[in-house]
Design a protein around this motif. Structure first.
Motif, PDB file in Angstrom:
ATOM      1  N   GLY A  49       4.527   0.457  -0.733  1.00 20.95           N
ATOM      2  CA  GLY A  49       5.549   0.608   0.288  1.00 20.95           C
ATOM      3  C   GLY A  49       5.013   0.511   1.703  1.00 20.95           C
ATOM      4  O   GLY A  49       5.754   0.739   2.671  1.00 20.95           O
ATOM      5  N   LEU A  50       3.737   0.158   1.852  1.00 17.24           N
ATOM      6  CA  LEU A  50       3.155   0.008   3.184  1.00 17.24           C
ATOM      7  C   LEU A  50       3.565  -1.339   3.778  1.00 17.24           C
ATOM      8  O   LEU A  50       3.687  -2.330   3.060  1.00 17.24           O
ATOM      9  N   TRP A 105      -9.973   2.270  -6.557  1.00 20.54           N
ATOM     10  CA  TRP A 105      -9.697   1.503  -5.346  1.00 20.54           C
ATOM     11  C   TRP A 105      -8.744   2.325  -4.487  1.00 20.54           C
ATOM     12  O   TRP A 105      -7.647   2.672  -4.923  1.00 20.54           O
ATOM     13  N   ASP A 106      -9.180   2.639  -3.267  1.00 22.79           N
ATOM     14  CA  ASP A 106      -8.379   3.447  -2.345  1.00 22.79           C
ATOM     15  C   ASP A 106      -7.891   2.599  -1.188  1.00 22.79           C
ATOM     16  O   ASP A 106      -8.660   1.818  -0.613  1.00 22.79           O
ATOM     17  N   VAL A 107      -6.626   2.774  -0.825  1.00 21.61           N
ATOM     18  CA  VAL A 107      -6.107   2.307   0.460  1.00 21.61           C
ATOM     19  C   VAL A 107      -6.051   3.547   1.348  1.00 21.61           C
ATOM     20  O   VAL A 107      -5.355   4.520   1.031  1.00 21.61           O
ATOM     21  N   LEU A 160      -4.101   6.341  -1.065  1.00 20.66           N
ATOM     22  CA  LEU A 160      -3.324   5.780  -2.166  1.00 20.66           C
ATOM     23  C   LEU A 160      -4.326   5.142  -3.126  1.00 20.66           C
ATOM     24  O   LEU A 160      -5.031   4.189  -2.765  1.00 20.66           O
ATOM     25  N   THR A 161      -4.395   5.676  -4.338  1.00 21.28           N
ATOM     26  CA  THR A 161      -5.499   5.362  -5.245  1.00 21.28           C
ATOM     27  C   THR A 161      -5.018   4.727  -6.536  1.00 21.28           C
ATOM     28  O   THR A 161      -4.030   5.162  -7.131  1.00 21.28           O
ATOM     29  N   LEU A 162      -5.746   3.709  -6.960  1.00 22.84           N
ATOM     30  CA  LEU A 162      -5.619   3.143  -8.299  1.00 22.84           C
ATOM     31  C   LEU A 162      -6.921   3.416  -9.046  1.00 22.84           C
ATOM     32  O   LEU A 162      -8.004   3.084  -8.561  1.00 22.84           O
ATOM     33  N   ASN A 169      -1.734   7.491  -8.022  1.00 19.98           N
ATOM     34  CA  ASN A 169      -1.290   8.789  -7.510  1.00 19.98           C
ATOM     35  C   ASN A 169      -0.120   8.652  -6.539  1.00 19.98           C
ATOM     36  O   ASN A 169       0.151   9.550  -5.747  1.00 19.98           O
ATOM     37  N   PHE A 170       0.562   7.514  -6.570  1.00 21.68           N
ATOM     38  CA  PHE A 170       1.674   7.276  -5.654  1.00 21.68           C
ATOM     39  C   PHE A 170       2.837   6.647  -6.429  1.00 21.68           C
ATOM     40  O   PHE A 170       2.638   6.058  -7.486  1.00 21.68           O
TER      41      PHE A 170
END
Length: 350
Positions: free
Chosen positions: A224-225, A249-251, A258-260, A283-284
């Motif tokens: 949603g960014l 992988w973090d944004v 926001l992590t995968l 986690n989102f």
């Protein structure tokens, strides 16, 4: 932290590891695949049969009757016993023969191997080595697969390639922009930043930080960014055990990133086939619509990986090993190979 030589590329005769150590936990099935009917699996070229007792616990036995070379996975479960559909021998969850249909006395020592087994994170894991070592090498914690704040999807299949080729693939993501340009975030299309690698006796971790850049289309849609925004991103990889690899992988946004999480359970069917269980956790945005965005993207990528590794295996089978050119991006890959070879040496010495 172990330093790495990152100078000029050079050729090396070392290649991917084809054999996996037996002293390790391997995922043999999804938990929902194991019930009151026997389920046959293969690891290290050897059959293992799984079934649930009347109490719901999982038993794992050698998939071969002690009387005749017939798979116990073709038998039936009665109470807590597994009964061969050929000989009629009945086995307890500990592998011992408890009854023989043609005589009252059970032959002394009649049994098949029983494996240490653990049900964790939605998978059934079996320890294939020395039983006494199983409790001393527990499975690492995977909270993103067990805690409620995470949403997970995944799949599994058999890849016609050695497990070492899969490990090599996870240890170096610089191939992603070439294998699947639509998946790769824009930061991966540039020269990657420094890779920090940490090595312990049995594990390898690596991490890298990427400068702010735009997201890939699917990242923007899933998180949603806004697509015009630029965000720093962080990558981590973790060779946790021969049969377990995890990536993150973090944004980086204000507050929690926001992590995968990407989890890979690798089971060596034999030296040229590997069962691959993969899961993607986030986690989102737990909405099904977000899974609908992510699943086809990640499933499509892992299928491309599967196809590429099978092509590699076919080439190695046809032409044999050859010298490899090393580059700086291979730092984690080379350490994983070293750890694997050390574990194999320890395995052979016992």
């Amino acid at each position: 932290m172990k330093p790495h030589k990152t100078g000029r590329a050079h050729a090396s005769g070392t290649g991917s590891v084809t054999r996996f150590p037996r002293d390790a936990w391997y995922a043999l099935a999804r938990a929902d695949e194991v019930g009151r009917s026997p389920a046959g699996r293969v690891v290290h070229g050897t059959g293992v049969v799984l079934y649930r007792t009347s109490a719901g616990t999982v038993a794992a036995l050698a998939d071969r009757c002690a009387h005749r070379p017939y798979p116990l996975s073709l038998g039936r479960v009665a109470g807590d016993l597994l009964i061969s559909s050929y000989s009629g021998f009945a086995y307890g969850p500990d592998g011992r023969v408890v009854s023989v249909p043609t005589q009252k006395r059970v032959p002394v020592g009649a049994a098949v191997r029983a494996y240490p087994v653990r049900e964790y994170a939605g998978l059934v894991w079996v320890w294939t080595g020395s039983p006494g070592l199983a409790s001393r090498r527990p499975l690492p914690a995977l909270p993103w697969l067990t805690e409620p704040d995470w949403t997970t999807f995944g799949a599994d299949w058999e890849t016609a390639a050695a497990g070492g080729l899969l490990q090599d693939n996870f240890a170096d993501i610089t191939h992603v922009p070439h294998l699947d340009p639509a998946l790769a975030p824009p930061v991966l299309h540039q020269v990657p930043p420094r890779l920090d690698v940490e090595v312990t006796e049995q594990q390898v971790r690596f991490r890298r930080d990427f400068p702010p850049a735009r997201l890939q289309t699917w990242q923007s849609e899933a998180t949603g960014l806004p697509p015009e925004g630029e965000y720093a991103q962080h990558e981590e990889g973790w060779f946790a055990a021969p049969g377990l690899w995890a990536d993150r992988w973090d944004v980086l946004v204000p507050g929690e990133p926001l992590t995968l999480h990407f989890t890979h359970a690798l089971t060596p069917v034999d030296e040229r086939r590997t069962r691959h269980y993969w899961a993607v956790s986030r986690n989102f945005s737990p909405k099904p619509e977000t899974t609908g965005i992510l699943r086809p993207i990640l499933d499509g990528y892992y299928r491309k990986v599967k196809d590429a590794l099978e092509v590699m295996q076919a080439l190695v089978d046809r032409e044999g090993p050859a010298p490899e050119v090393r580059v700086r991006a291979d730092a984690a890959l080379l350490e994983v190979r070293r750890v694997m070879r050390r574990l194999l040496t320890e395995d052979t010495a016992r």
